[in-house]
Design an enzyme around this catalytic site. Sequence first.
Site, PDB file in Angstrom:
ATOM      1  N   THR A  36       0.906  -1.176  -0.010  1.00  0.00           N
ATOM      2  CA  THR A  36       0.059  -0.052   0.205  1.00  0.00           C
ATOM      3  C   THR A  36       0.795   1.318   0.009  1.00  0.00           C
ATOM      4  OG1 THR A  36      -1.666  -1.201   0.903  1.00  0.00           O
ATOM      5  CG2 THR A  36      -1.782   1.345   1.218  1.00  0.00           C
ATOM      6  N   MET A  39       1.913   2.014  -3.423  1.00  0.00           N
ATOM      7  CA  MET A  39       0.876   2.423  -4.315  1.00  0.00           C
ATOM      8  C   MET A  39       0.541   4.042  -3.986  1.00  0.00           C
ATOM      9  SD  MET A  39      -3.169   1.488  -4.434  1.00  0.00           S
ATOM     10  CE  MET A  39      -3.659   2.005  -2.714  1.00  0.00           C
ATOM     11  N   LEU A  42       3.241   5.724  -5.766  1.00  0.00           N
ATOM     12  CA  LEU A  42       3.007   5.863  -7.370  1.00  0.00           C
ATOM     13  C   LEU A  42       1.858   6.801  -7.569  1.00  0.00           C
ATOM     14  CD1 LEU A  42       3.465   4.511  -9.950  1.00  0.00           C
ATOM     15  CD2 LEU A  42       1.794   2.940  -9.614  1.00  0.00           C
ATOM     16  N   GLU A  44       1.275   9.660  -5.662  1.00  0.00           N
ATOM     17  CA  GLU A  44       1.631  10.830  -5.584  1.00  0.00           C
ATOM     18  C   GLU A  44       2.425  11.135  -6.598  1.00  0.00           C
ATOM     19  OE1 GLU A  44       3.710  11.990  -1.948  1.00  0.00           O
ATOM     20  OE2 GLU A  44       1.731  11.607  -0.778  1.00  0.00           O
ATOM     21  N   HIS A  70      -7.011   0.318  -0.972  1.00  0.00           N
ATOM     22  CA  HIS A  70      -6.354  -0.702  -1.749  1.00  0.00           C
ATOM     23  C   HIS A  70      -7.118  -1.966  -1.510  1.00  0.00           C
ATOM     24  CE1 HIS A  70      -2.055  -2.387  -2.208  1.00  0.00           C
ATOM     25  NE2 HIS A  70      -2.918  -3.009  -3.260  1.00  0.00           N
TER      26      HIS A  70
END
Length: 102
Positions: A36, A39, A42, A44, A70
Amino acid sequence: MDLNLRIGMKAEKTEQVTEARTAVQFGSGTVAVYATPAMACLIEGACLEAVAAALPQGMTTVGTDLSIKHLAATPVGMKVRAQAELTAIDGKKLTFAVAAFD
């Protein structure tokens, strides 16, 4: 300072899930699936990429509030894609609509 930002600016970032991007490596879980925190990183990055060209040299964005879910595990080897769209500008505060997919 004119930042040339406009509602609707978009970007997308993609990465492959590697062992280095798993919950085990981030310390956020004990299963070798996409973390998480990875993620969030990615997402941001997609937000920054959406507006980076409109920012003066030396300026960047900084995430201060994330509201994400998530919903499913993504195993090593799959690709993950994050999309970001600038939806609001309030002085220096930027708001993005984001989504991530595998």
